[in-house]
Structures are given as structure tokens and as C-alpha cells.
Design a protein around this motif. Structure first.
Motif, PDB file in Angstrom:
ATOM      1  N   GLU A   1      -1.010   7.915 -24.066  1.00  0.00           N
ATOM      2  CA  GLU A   1      -2.249   7.536 -24.758  1.00  0.00           C
ATOM      3  C   GLU A   1      -3.167   6.763 -23.818  1.00  0.00           C
ATOM      4  O   GLU A   1      -4.385   6.996 -23.774  1.00  0.00           O
ATOM      5  N   LEU A   2      -2.597   5.847 -23.051  1.00  0.00           N
ATOM      6  CA  LEU A   2      -3.390   5.068 -22.102  1.00  0.00           C
ATOM      7  C   LEU A   2      -4.037   5.971 -21.055  1.00  0.00           C
ATOM      8  O   LEU A   2      -5.196   5.776 -20.672  1.00  0.00           O
ATOM      9  N   LYS A   3      -3.286   6.962 -20.612  1.00  0.00           N
ATOM     10  CA  LYS A   3      -3.754   7.832 -19.533  1.00  0.00           C
ATOM     11  C   LYS A   3      -5.008   8.616 -19.918  1.00  0.00           C
ATOM     12  O   LYS A   3      -5.795   9.012 -19.055  1.00  0.00           O
ATOM     13  N   LEU A   4      -5.207   8.817 -21.212  1.00  0.00           N
ATOM     14  CA  LEU A   4      -6.381   9.559 -21.677  1.00  0.00           C
ATOM     15  C   LEU A   4      -7.670   8.753 -21.545  1.00  0.00           C
ATOM     16  O   LEU A   4      -8.761   9.309 -21.645  1.00  0.00           O
ATOM     17  N   SER A   5      -7.523   7.438 -21.346  1.00  0.00           N
ATOM     18  CA  SER A   5      -8.709   6.563 -21.298  1.00  0.00           C
ATOM     19  C   SER A   5      -8.725   5.758 -20.005  1.00  0.00           C
ATOM     20  O   SER A   5      -8.662   4.530 -20.009  1.00  0.00           O
ATOM     21  N   THR A   6      -8.768   6.465 -18.890  1.00  0.00           N
ATOM     22  CA  THR A   6      -8.752   5.777 -17.597  1.00  0.00           C
ATOM     23  C   THR A   6      -9.899   6.231 -16.710  1.00  0.00           C
ATOM     24  O   THR A   6     -10.425   7.335 -16.855  1.00  0.00           O
ATOM     25  N   ASP A   7     -10.277   5.345 -15.811  1.00  0.00           N
ATOM     26  CA  ASP A   7     -11.143   5.726 -14.707  1.00  0.00           C
ATOM     27  C   ASP A   7     -10.400   5.352 -13.428  1.00  0.00           C
ATOM     28  O   ASP A   7      -9.186   5.157 -13.459  1.00  0.00           O
ATOM     29  N   SER A   8     -11.086   5.248 -12.321  1.00  0.00           N
ATOM     30  CA  SER A   8     -10.415   5.001 -11.047  1.00  0.00           C
ATOM     31  C   SER A   8     -10.939   3.726 -10.395  1.00  0.00           C
ATOM     32  O   SER A   8     -12.150   3.533 -10.275  1.00  0.00           O
ATOM     33  N   LYS A   9     -10.010   2.858 -10.004  1.00  0.00           N
ATOM     34  CA  LYS A   9     -10.347   1.643  -9.274  1.00  0.00           C
ATOM     35  C   LYS A   9      -9.371   1.477  -8.116  1.00  0.00           C
ATOM     36  O   LYS A   9      -8.297   2.095  -8.095  1.00  0.00           O
ATOM     37  N   GLU A  10      -9.742   0.622  -7.173  1.00  0.00           N
ATOM     38  CA  GLU A  10      -8.872   0.402  -6.025  1.00  0.00           C
ATOM     39  C   GLU A  10      -8.077  -0.890  -6.168  1.00  0.00           C
ATOM     40  O   GLU A  10      -8.579  -1.898  -6.677  1.00  0.00           O
ATOM     41  N   LEU A  11      -6.848  -0.818  -5.696  1.00  0.00           N
ATOM     42  CA  LEU A  11      -5.977  -1.982  -5.627  1.00  0.00           C
ATOM     43  C   LEU A  11      -5.351  -1.968  -4.241  1.00  0.00           C
ATOM     44  O   LEU A  11      -4.681  -0.999  -3.874  1.00  0.00           O
ATOM     45  N   ALA A  12      -5.612  -3.009  -3.458  1.00  0.00           N
ATOM     46  CA  ALA A  12      -5.198  -3.043  -2.047  1.00  0.00           C
ATOM     47  C   ALA A  12      -5.735  -1.819  -1.305  1.00  0.00           C
ATOM     48  O   ALA A  12      -5.091  -1.291  -0.403  1.00  0.00           O
ATOM     49  N   GLY A  13      -6.917  -1.360  -1.715  1.00  0.00           N
ATOM     50  CA  GLY A  13      -7.550  -0.229  -1.051  1.00  0.00           C
ATOM     51  C   GLY A  13      -7.023   1.126  -1.470  1.00  0.00           C
ATOM     52  O   GLY A  13      -7.437   2.146  -0.925  1.00  0.00           O
ATOM     53  N   ILE A  14      -6.117   1.174  -2.455  1.00  0.00           N
ATOM     54  CA  ILE A  14      -5.541   2.435  -2.931  1.00  0.00           C
ATOM     55  C   ILE A  14      -6.094   2.746  -4.317  1.00  0.00           C
ATOM     56  O   ILE A  14      -6.071   1.895  -5.210  1.00  0.00           O
TER      57      ILE A  14
ATOM     58  N   ARG B   1       0.827  -1.205   0.000  1.00  0.00           N
ATOM     59  CA  ARG B   1       0.000   0.000   0.000  1.00  0.00           C
ATOM     60  C   ARG B   1       0.866   1.262   0.000  1.00  0.00           C
ATOM     61  O   ARG B   1       0.543   2.245  -0.666  1.00  0.00           O
ATOM     62  N   ASP B   2       1.979   1.220   0.730  1.00  0.00           N
ATOM     63  CA  ASP B   2       2.912   2.354   0.699  1.00  0.00           C
ATOM     64  C   ASP B   2       3.434   2.577  -0.716  1.00  0.00           C
ATOM     65  O   ASP B   2       3.551   3.714  -1.185  1.00  0.00           O
ATOM     66  N   PHE B   3       3.746   1.469  -1.386  1.00  0.00           N
ATOM     67  CA  PHE B   3       4.244   1.555  -2.760  1.00  0.00           C
ATOM     68  C   PHE B   3       3.180   2.133  -3.691  1.00  0.00           C
ATOM     69  O   PHE B   3       3.455   3.043  -4.482  1.00  0.00           O
ATOM     70  N   LEU B   4       1.968   1.617  -3.601  1.00  0.00           N
ATOM     71  CA  LEU B   4       0.900   2.075  -4.492  1.00  0.00           C
ATOM     72  C   LEU B   4       0.536   3.537  -4.229  1.00  0.00           C
ATOM     73  O   LEU B   4       0.221   4.281  -5.165  1.00  0.00           O
ATOM     74  N   LYS B   5       0.583   3.950  -2.973  1.00  0.00           N
ATOM     75  CA  LYS B   5       0.339   5.363  -2.659  1.00  0.00           C
ATOM     76  C   LYS B   5       1.402   6.241  -3.312  1.00  0.00           C
ATOM     77  O   LYS B   5       1.099   7.285  -3.897  1.00  0.00           O
TER      78      LYS B   5
ATOM     79  N   THR C   1     -13.353  -5.144  -9.615  1.00  0.00           N
ATOM     80  CA  THR C   1     -13.272  -4.979  -8.160  1.00  0.00           C
ATOM     81  C   THR C   1     -11.845  -5.210  -7.685  1.00  0.00           C
ATOM     82  O   THR C   1     -11.022  -5.810  -8.388  1.00  0.00           O
ATOM     83  N   ASP C   2     -11.562  -4.746  -6.506  1.00  0.00           N
ATOM     84  CA  ASP C   2     -10.239  -4.899  -5.898  1.00  0.00           C
ATOM     85  C   ASP C   2      -9.987  -6.380  -5.595  1.00  0.00           C
ATOM     86  O   ASP C   2     -10.697  -6.979  -4.784  1.00  0.00           O
ATOM     87  N   PRO C   3      -8.973  -6.994  -6.210  1.00  0.00           N
ATOM     88  CA  PRO C   3      -8.744  -8.429  -6.003  1.00  0.00           C
ATOM     89  C   PRO C   3      -7.885  -8.761  -4.781  1.00  0.00           C
ATOM     90  O   PRO C   3      -7.762  -9.927  -4.411  1.00  0.00           O
ATOM     91  N   ILE C   4      -7.277  -7.736  -4.164  1.00  0.00           N
ATOM     92  CA  ILE C   4      -6.357  -7.997  -3.053  1.00  0.00           C
ATOM     93  C   ILE C   4      -7.086  -7.851  -1.720  1.00  0.00           C
ATOM     94  O   ILE C   4      -7.483  -6.741  -1.339  1.00  0.00           O
ATOM     95  N   PRO C   5      -7.288  -8.941  -0.996  1.00  0.00           N
ATOM     96  CA  PRO C   5      -7.943  -8.836   0.316  1.00  0.00           C
ATOM     97  C   PRO C   5      -7.007  -8.187   1.328  1.00  0.00           C
ATOM     98  O   PRO C   5      -5.806  -8.457   1.340  1.00  0.00           O
ATOM     99  N   LEU C   6      -7.552  -7.305   2.148  1.00  0.00           N
ATOM    100  CA  LEU C   6      -6.761  -6.671   3.204  1.00  0.00           C
ATOM    101  C   LEU C   6      -6.950  -7.477   4.483  1.00  0.00           C
ATOM    102  O   LEU C   6      -8.026  -7.476   5.079  1.00  0.00           O
TER     103      LEU C   6
END
Length: 281
Positions: free
Chosen positions: A225-238, A112-116, A267-272
Motif C-alpha cells: 500500500e505504501l509503495k503505491l504512494s511514493t516519489d523519489s528522494k536521495e539518502l546519502a546520495g542514493i 551507500r552500498d547498502f542503500l544501493k 532534502t537529503d539529510p546525510i552529508p557526504l
């Protein structure tokens, strides 16, 4: 046996232990108050300090009283006798005491520190769901075009280095991604140095496993180019940028060798398991 004066021996700071020579030696850990903290022996000094059992204790002392490692080259046949003699004479602070280890840090905390830290530098491409023989895999991309020390690849390497000795099961495994091929450049030329920087930024494929999910972090030629077509999802709660379902479909058609079999991250696949979900955001 002649008594060694450890304060006149060659030395390096604890944080620079990689600079220690490959030699058979007696070594001393000494703090800025000239207290001899530890005396030991090594058939290969450099290898001994790659993962020293007193590393954590010495790092804790180093926060207040900088610690250096001094050494004296020695014949291997006399190492044991010399170490015993010097311990008896100097009575080091840590020799003979219990080895203290840092508290175990759950892998998800480091992840989570890394993803933040890299939430604005990584894009989630998608996932491959778990099968009978494979764990769930999640694929992320970074922009390789910034080859400077401030680029994502360089920053990831710094993060890994800074967290290398923490007591956690989370490990970043590196493998070469792609070798950039092109014309040969004259060694030492500006073009050759630029090409070398590109290789350092582009050739990285990091894998990191956490709570039954494997993350793959690889470079992208078309990050902007990828960044122009993104939304927001959580990974490990981040929260991270995530390639949209439509964009993923388009990329799969355009680059099937790279995106084939990857599905949208719903959905977020990483259980906390350790972090309280209500406090995760």
C-alpha cells in the motif's frame, strides 16, 4: 614436550570459525600449501576467533590459498609454555610480524552500498529533525511478508554478516521490533514453522548511524500500500522510494502510534564527507 603434528588435528575452514569449540587450546592457522601461518593459544578457542587480530591477514591469504584452523585441547596451566615451544619449532610465517589492518572504509561508503543494494526494497517514511538532545532520525520500511531466504529481512542479515569484519565505524544495531502474538501451535508442525518464519522476518529493528544521522529500518504490514504512494528522494546520495507528503499525512492520521512526529523528507539529510557528490549518483 611431545611435538604435535598439526596436520592431523581437527580443523575448520577460516570462514567457519564459528564452529570452533569452547575449549582451552593451542591452535594453528594452516594454508592449503601446508604452511603453518600462525600458532596461538586460547583459554576459550571459540571466543578467541570472534575477533582475531590476524583475521584480515589470514583472509587475504585465504583468497589464494584456503586457510584452516586446527587445534589441540590443552591444560590452561601449560598454554604459554606450549605456545612458545611450538612457535620455536614450527617458525610460523606471521608470528612476531607486524599486524596488518585493512584500510579504513568511511561509514558512508558502506551505507551507500547498502542503500544501493536495497533501493527497491526500502521505502523512506520520513524524518524527525535534530533537536538539542536528539540527532536527525530517518525512518525506512521493508516488506516483512516475504519470509523466505530471498526476503528483505534475510537479505539484510546477509549484508550485515558479509560486512561484519570490514574496518569501518558503520555498525548495524539490532533490537526486537514487535513480538507477533497469536495462538499456540504444536511444536514442529507446519503452522508453527510458518509462524517462526514470520517472526524472523517481522521482529527486526535495525539502527545504523552515519555522519550524524540515525536510520531506523523496520517492517511494515502494508508495504504494498505504501509503495503505491511514493516519489523519489536521495539518502546519502542514493535514490530511494519515498512516501509522498500526502500519503504520510494520511498514514499519520491512520496510525498515529507509528507515524506521529515524522515529517516528509524534503532534502537529503546525510552529508557526504568522503564521496565526491558529483560522482555520488
Amino acid at each position: 614436550m611431545t611435538l604435535i603434528n598439526p596436520f592431523k588435528l581437527p580443523s575448520v575452514h577460516l570462514s567457519e570459525s564459528k564452529k570452533l569449540p569452547n575449549c582451552t587450546a593451542i591452535y594453528f592457522a594452516i594454508d592449503s600449501q601446508n604452511r603453518i601461518l600462525y600458532v596461538g593459544q586460547a583459554t576459550n578457542l571459540a571466543s578467541r576467533w570472534k575477533n582475531h587480530h590476524r583475521q584480515y591477514q589470514l583472509e587475504e591469504i585465504d583468497k589464494d590459498f584456503p586457510v584452516k584452523i586446527a587445534w589441540q585441547a590443552w591444560n590452561e596451566s601449560g598454554l604459554g609454555e606450549a605456545e612458545k615451544y611450538l612457535i620455536n619449532n614450527f617458525q610460523p610465517l606471521l608470528n612476531g610480524t607486524r599486524v596488518e589492518l585493512p584500510a579504513v572504509i568511511p561509514s558512508e561508503v558502506i551505507l551507500r552500498d547498502f542503500l544501493k543494494a536495497f533501493s527497491r526494497r526500502l521505502i523512506i517514511i520520513g524524518r524527525k529533525s535534530q533537536t538539542a538532545s536528539e540527532l536527525t532520525n530517518v525512518y525506512l520500511k521493508y516488506d516483512w511478508t516475504d519470509c523466505s531466504p530471498k526476503g528483505t529481512a534475510a537479505k539484510i542479515k546477509i549484508f550485515i554478516r558479509e560486512n561484519k569484519y570490514k574496518n569501518t565505524s558503520l555498525k548495524f544495531k539490532w533490537q526486537k521490533y514487535v513480538i507477533m502474538r497469536g495462538i499456540l501451535f504444536r511444536p514442529g508442525s507446519r503452522e508453527q514453522k510458518a509462524n517462526a518464519r514470520q517472526n524472523r522476518s517481522y521482529n527486526n529493528h535495525w539502527q545504523v548511524a552515519c555522519n550524524g544521522v540515525i536510520l531506523h529500518i523496520t517492517p511494515s504490514n502494508n508495504y504494498k500500500e505504501l509503495k503505491l504512494s511514493t516519489d523519489s528522494k536521495e539518502l546519502a546520495g542514493i535514490k530511494l522510494q519515498t512516501l509522498t507528503k500526502v500519503a504520510l499525512s494520511e498514514m499519520s492520521s491512520k496510525y498515529p502510534y507509528e507515524y506521529s512526529g515524522i515529517s516528509y523528507l524534503e532534502t537529503d539529510p546525510i552529508p557526504l564527507l568522503w564521496v565526491i557528490k558529483n560522482c555520488a549518483r
